[in-house]
Scaffold this motif. Structure first.
Motif, short mmCIF file in Angstrom:
data_model
loop_
_atom_site.label_atom_id
_atom_site.label_comp_id
_atom_site.label_asym_id
_atom_site.label_seq_id
_atom_site.Cartn_x
_atom_site.Cartn_y
_atom_site.Cartn_z
N LEU A 12 -3.32 15.71 -2.39
CA LEU A 12 -3.44 15.46 -4.14
C LEU A 12 -4.17 14.48 -4.15
CD1 LEU A 12 -0.16 16.06 -5.99
CD2 LEU A 12 -2.41 17.18 -6.05
N GLU A 13 -4.99 14.54 -5.04
CA GLU A 13 -6.08 13.53 -4.80
C GLU A 13 -5.40 11.90 -4.80
OE1 GLU A 13 -9.39 12.66 -3.95
OE2 GLU A 13 -8.97 14.70 -3.78
N SER A 14 -4.35 11.76 -5.96
CA SER A 14 -3.28 10.91 -6.77
C SER A 14 -2.54 9.89 -5.06
CB SER A 14 -2.15 11.24 -7.40
OG SER A 14 -1.21 12.01 -6.40
N ARG A 15 -2.14 10.94 -3.93
CA ARG A 15 -1.95 10.90 -2.69
C ARG A 15 -2.36 9.71 -1.69
NH1 ARG A 15 2.89 8.93 -1.94
NH2 ARG A 15 3.56 8.70 0.66
N LYS A 16 -3.57 11.25 -1.47
CA LYS A 16 -4.37 10.35 -0.62
C LYS A 16 -4.92 8.58 -0.72
CE LYS A 16 -7.15 14.62 0.04
NZ LYS A 16 -8.94 15.60 0.06
N THR A 17 -4.73 8.44 -2.53
CA THR A 17 -5.47 7.38 -2.76
C THR A 17 -4.60 6.89 -2.33
OG1 THR A 17 -6.92 7.96 -4.57
CG2 THR A 17 -5.80 6.31 -4.68
N HIS A 18 -3.35 6.71 -2.46
CA HIS A 18 -2.44 5.58 -1.87
C HIS A 18 -1.85 5.74 -1.30
CE1 HIS A 18 2.27 4.47 -2.53
NE2 HIS A 18 2.28 4.91 -1.84
N LEU A 19 -1.95 6.41 0.21
CA LEU A 19 -2.09 6.09 1.47
C LEU A 19 -3.26 5.15 1.74
CD1 LEU A 19 -1.38 10.12 3.09
CD2 LEU A 19 0.03 7.74 2.83
N THR A 20 -4.27 5.53 1.04
CA THR A 20 -6.23 5.38 1.68
C THR A 20 -5.73 3.44 1.31
OG1 THR A 20 -7.21 6.97 1.45
CG2 THR A 20 -8.54 5.03 1.13
N ASN A 21 -5.02 3.14 0.56
CA ASN A 21 -4.79 2.23 -0.52
C ASN A 21 -3.91 0.70 0.15
OD1 ASN A 21 -6.96 2.41 -2.33
ND2 ASN A 21 -5.20 2.74 -3.78
N LEU A 22 -2.89 1.39 1.60
CA LEU A 22 -1.79 1.03 2.70
C LEU A 22 -3.53 0.38 3.15
CD1 LEU A 22 0.43 3.60 3.80
CD2 LEU A 22 1.04 1.36 2.05
N PHE A 23 -4.78 0.50 3.78
CA PHE A 23 -5.55 -0.23 4.37
C PHE A 23 -6.57 -0.77 3.13
CE2 PHE A 23 -3.30 3.97 6.53
CZ PHE A 23 -3.54 3.84 7.32
N ASP A 24 -6.97 -1.61 4.79
CA ASP A 24 -8.03 -2.12 4.01
C ASP A 24 -9.36 -1.82 4.30
OD1 ASP A 24 -8.98 -5.53 4.34
OD2 ASP A 24 -10.63 -3.88 5.05
N LEU A 25 -10.11 -1.76 2.98
CA LEU A 25 -10.55 -0.01 2.34
C LEU A 25 -12.27 -1.05 3.21
CD1 LEU A 25 -10.09 -0.17 -1.42
CD2 LEU A 25 -9.42 1.42 0.76
N GLU A 26 -11.76 -1.88 3.43
CA GLU A 26 -13.75 -2.02 4.43
C GLU A 26 -13.95 -1.49 5.88
OE1 GLU A 26 -17.49 -3.88 4.35
OE2 GLU A 26 -16.43 -3.40 2.44
N TRP A 27 -12.52 -1.82 5.81
CA TRP A 27 -12.48 -1.22 7.86
C TRP A 27 -11.71 0.25 7.69
CZ3 TRP A 27 -7.61 1.10 9.28
CH2 TRP A 27 -7.51 1.50 10.17
N PHE A 28 -11.47 0.63 6.27
CA PHE A 28 -10.64 2.29 6.22
C PHE A 28 -11.95 2.66 5.93
CE2 PHE A 28 -8.92 5.77 4.81
CZ PHE A 28 -7.76 6.20 5.60
N ASN A 29 -13.06 2.81 5.50
CA ASN A 29 -13.96 3.44 5.06
C ASN A 29 -15.00 3.24 5.42
OD1 ASN A 29 -12.20 4.56 2.60
ND2 ASN A 29 -12.35 2.89 1.15
N LYS A 30 -15.21 2.03 5.78
CA LYS A 30 -17.06 2.08 7.03
C LYS A 30 -16.52 1.58 8.26
CE LYS A 30 -18.51 -0.49 3.01
NZ LYS A 30 -19.06 -1.85 2.17
N GLU A 31 -15.64 1.01 8.49
CA GLU A 31 -15.49 0.82 10.60
C GLU A 31 -14.79 1.67 11.13
OE1 GLU A 31 -14.35 -3.23 11.49
OE2 GLU A 31 -14.83 -3.36 9.14
N ILE A 32 -14.83 2.93 10.66
CA ILE A 32 -13.83 3.85 11.28
C ILE A 32 -14.44 5.87 10.01
CG2 ILE A 32 -11.88 3.12 12.40
CD1 ILE A 32 -10.28 4.90 9.80
N ASP A 33 -14.49 6.97 11.95
CA ASP A 33 -15.32 7.49 11.19
C ASP A 33 -13.44 8.77 10.68
OD1 ASP A 33 -13.14 9.17 13.06
OD2 ASP A 33 -14.68 9.60 15.01
N ASP A 34 -14.58 9.95 10.14
CA ASP A 34 -13.09 10.79 9.30
C ASP A 34 -12.08 11.34 9.83
OD1 ASP A 34 -15.39 10.68 7.60
OD2 ASP A 34 -16.50 12.52 7.13
#
Length: 373
Positions: free
Chosen positions: A52-74
């Motif tokens: 679910l998108e809510s769970r994806k958001t929860h897991l994503t928010n454990l990480f530094d978003l700048e690093w998580f979204n821009k510095e590593i691949d999918d």
């Protein structure tokens, strides 16, 4: 109370030098062997796509978003999220870190292991810390300050070793943050994880963690370059969780009435600091034995009327002199007595509250003190 106490867990030891050599788990370098919760690239992607998108958001928010979204691949992003979910699943499985306490759970030990993995950092040299995962090395685990930490590192190793995208050193930091989340730490926004640490190397940083007799103000401010308020928040916040176990740290007893929750009973404020101000503290000599029993002996307050306790090291030196002179049992005989529980593993003077009981021998899982009082 400040909520920054856990920040050092994430920032200690961005780099370290190979200055202290130790052994490593024998199968760390086996590329054909991976942990039970690693999964394949395909398995991880199927899992992610089904969330679910809510769970994806929860897991994503454990990480530094700048690093998580821009510095590593999918694929790497999915791998990190999958590892975090693996820690949640592990904690939700009902696993217990120690049967000799009043609660069933593993989160406090994961948090302790995360800090101890970072606590070898030394600001002056920039060495030690969580980078490299040296806490997984047997030589570092052998430090007295790391008692029972192997219970956490063994579980994490079994779950996550051999990962091609997420180093084992990152698993320890992720585990500490997930543990905090499961124990309702209210400011998860302050502790985002950045990954990419080095993998395990043949290094062990020995004797760098604070000893029980150290001055925490001096040790934490000098070694870790923390402010006094950060030091107070770190020590007090961390001890709001879990319990002390004599076989692990020489001390025995539960810190608060809610060891698996940041908040106190019925959602009240954290209780560790308020409890320190209570006037029902009593002093005991606490001796732990091999057969999972603890002996409590009442003693006078060593700090009464501003007194400074005698240095216990002097007593230790006297004991050593006796051994050398042949006036006491040999080391082998002493070990035999310990294994038969005729002699204690260790004894410590300890202040305890909520205690109104007769001196004597009690089992580890039947603490005579009631922290709810």
């Amino acid at each position: 109370m400040q909520f920054h106490f856990i920040l050092p867990l994430l920032v200690f030891g961005v780099c370290f030098a190979d200055d202290e050599i130790g052994d490593i788990p024998t199968d760390v370098d086996d590329d054909n062997d991976v942990g039970s919760a690693v999964g394949t690239v395909a398995e991880r992607q199927i899992w992610w796509d089904s969330l679910l998108e809510s769970r994806k958001t929860h897991l994503t928010n454990l990480f530094d978003l700048e690093w998580f979204n821009k510095e590593i691949d999918d694929q790497t992003r999915v791998a990190y999220a999958y590892m975090a979910q693996g820690v949640y699943d592990f904690l939700d499985s009902g696993v217990d870190s120690n049967p000799d306490d009043s609660y069933i759970g593993f989160a406090p030990l994961l948090l302790r292991a995360s800090f101890h993995g970072s606590g070898s950092f030394t600001h002056a040299t920039g060495t030690g810390g969580s980078n490299g995962g040296t806490i997984f090395n047997h030589a570092e685990l052998a430090d007295d300050q790391n008692g029972c930490i192997s219970g956490a590192t063994t579980e994490l190793y079994d779950l996550f070793h051999g990962h091609s995208m997420v180093p084992l050193s990152d698993s320890l930091v992720i585990a500490g943050v997930v543990a905090l989340d499961t124990m309702n730490f209210p400011r998860m926004d302050l502790i985002p994880v950045t990954g990419g640490r080095d993998t395990i190397q043949n290094v062990a940083h020995r004797d760098r963690l604070p000893e029980v007799d150290d001055d925490p103000t001096a040790r934490f401010t000098q070694q870790y370059d923390l402010t006094l308020s950060q030091t107070v928040s770190l020590i007090g916040g961390a001890h709001n969780f879990g319990s002390a176990h004599a076989k692990c740290s020489k001390y025995q007893g539960q810190w608060t009435a809610s060891p698996l929750d940041w908040f106190g009973p019925e959602g009240s404020d954290p209780t560790f600091f308020p409890d320190l101000l209570r006037d029902d503290w009593r002093w005991y000599k606490v001796c732990s034995f091999e057969n999972n029993t603890v002996d409590y002996i009442s003693m006078d307050d060593p700090f009464a009327n501003g007194a400074i306790p005698e240095d216990s090291e002097d007593e230790d030196e006297e004991d050593e002199d006796e051994d050398e002179d042949g006036d006491s049992d040999s080391e082998g005989e002493e070990m035999c007595l310990v294994m038969k529980s005729e002699e204690p593993l260790d004894c410590e003077s300890q202040a305890m509250r909520g205690c109104d009981f007769e001196d004597g021998l009690y089992s580890n899982n039947n603490s005579p003190c009631n922290v709810n009082l």
